[in-house]
Design an enzyme around this catalytic site. Structure first.
Site, short mmCIF file in Angstrom:
data_model
loop_
_atom_site.label_atom_id
_atom_site.label_comp_id
_atom_site.label_asym_id
_atom_site.label_seq_id
_atom_site.Cartn_x
_atom_site.Cartn_y
_atom_site.Cartn_z
N PRO A 2 -8.62 -2.06 14.20
CA PRO A 2 -9.52 -0.98 14.56
C PRO A 2 -9.62 0.07 13.48
CG PRO A 2 -7.62 -1.20 16.04
CD PRO A 2 -7.31 -1.92 14.82
N GLU A 3 -10.82 0.30 13.03
CA GLU A 3 -11.11 1.39 12.12
C GLU A 3 -11.98 2.38 12.90
OE1 GLU A 3 -12.34 -0.02 8.22
OE2 GLU A 3 -11.59 -2.01 8.69
#
Length: 273
Positions: A2-3
């Site tokens: 997850p960014e």
DNA sequence: AGCGGAACCTGTCGGC
DNA sequence: TGCCGACAGGTTCCGC
């Protein structure tokens, strides 16, 4: 995994559901892995509290609690928050359950056990949050700011983009995609950027992040939204994971290199050093 | 200042 | 089929 766009997606989806819900019970399945030792104190600081808002800062999820404090979460590589009806028993990858007053579960799941959960009285007291740099979707992220901040560093551009104390929220996938969109080499020295290049980098950053949020993030293998659906932005990646495939702009093969002990993907023709 | 390396932990995939 | 090493989207230490 997850960014920024993935964390933003989770924050928005949780913010649709959690405000107004209170925490009836907390069950911890891997206190060591969560960094919530002692687990009893963690549980006690949450019991009976009500969620009022969920938002994102960098790659952190911030759950505002009433009457006091914040639950701060980081998904690292494989963490997920899932909303679920009641379950009889936890899945082996479940690390914590938050049982809510409407009889549903907020589940924190994390295969690799890198993710963290913390409760703090004030966000300014959270050691890692304090070190975060500019959020690329905030008003303060301007070409002027980028030009000035970049001028202070001689790091390679990709390292700089991924340094959370400079810009908060980019990771390996989006850094590669943004540099490709801006036509800049990941190896270029940050302070060697011209004004025109800084403008391209700024525009590419804003555009790709907004587009990825619209697509509800990138699912390469793991990422899931709170309802277990995948994001769609993986269908728009142009260099990440595309080693050997033709560049969508010039058809020369996408290259892969090692940078900061991780894979960097780029087009040597469109992103000359 | 900023780099490389290692560590945190589990699963998957490719090569032999 | 089976074993083994490399690799995975993140962060944070440590030493140089």
């Amino acid at each position: 995994m997850p960014e920024l766009p993935e964390v933003e997606t989770i924050a928005r989806e949780l913010n649709e559901v959690l405000p107004g819900r209170s925490i009836r019970e907390v069950r911890i399945f891997r206190a060591d892995a969560l960094g919530v030792v002692p687990a009893e104190a963690f549980r006690g600081s949450l019991l009976g509290q009500c969620f009022t808002r969920v938002r994102r800062r960098g790659k952190y999820l911030l759950f505002h609690l009433h009457p006091r404090g914040f639950l701060v979460g980081h998904l690292r590589m494989t963490g997920k928050f899932i909303l679920s009806p009641r379950l009889a028993r936890p899945h082996p990858h479940h690390r914590a359950w938050f049982e809510l007053d409407d009889d549903t579960l907020l589940i924190f799941q994390d295969l690799r056990c890198f993710g963290t959960l913390t409760v703090v009285e004030r966000l300014s007291r959270h050691p890692s949050l304090r070190l975060l740099g500019m959020d690329p979707l905030s008003r303060g992220f301007t070409v002027d700011w980028l030009e000035r901040a970049a001028g202070e560093s001689r790091m390679p551009l990709k390292n700089w983009l991924m340094d959370q104390s400079k810009l908060a929220g980019l990771g390996n996938i989006y850094a590669a995609e943004i540099l490709f969109a801006a036509g800049l080499s990941p190896f270029r020295s940050t302070n060697a950027m011209t004004r025109a290049e800084a403008t391209r980098l700024h525009q590419a950053t804003r555009r790709l992040l907004r587009q990825a949020i619209k697509m509800r993030g990138t699912t390469i293998s793991d990422f899931r939204r709170v309802d277990d659906k995948t994001g769609e932005f993986q269908n728009f990646l142009r260099v990440y994971g595309k080693e050997g495939l033709p560049c969508p702009a010039c058809r020369s093969p996408i290259a892969r290199a090692r940078q900061q002990q991780r894979s960097t993907f780029y087009c040597p023709t469109c992103q000359p050093s």
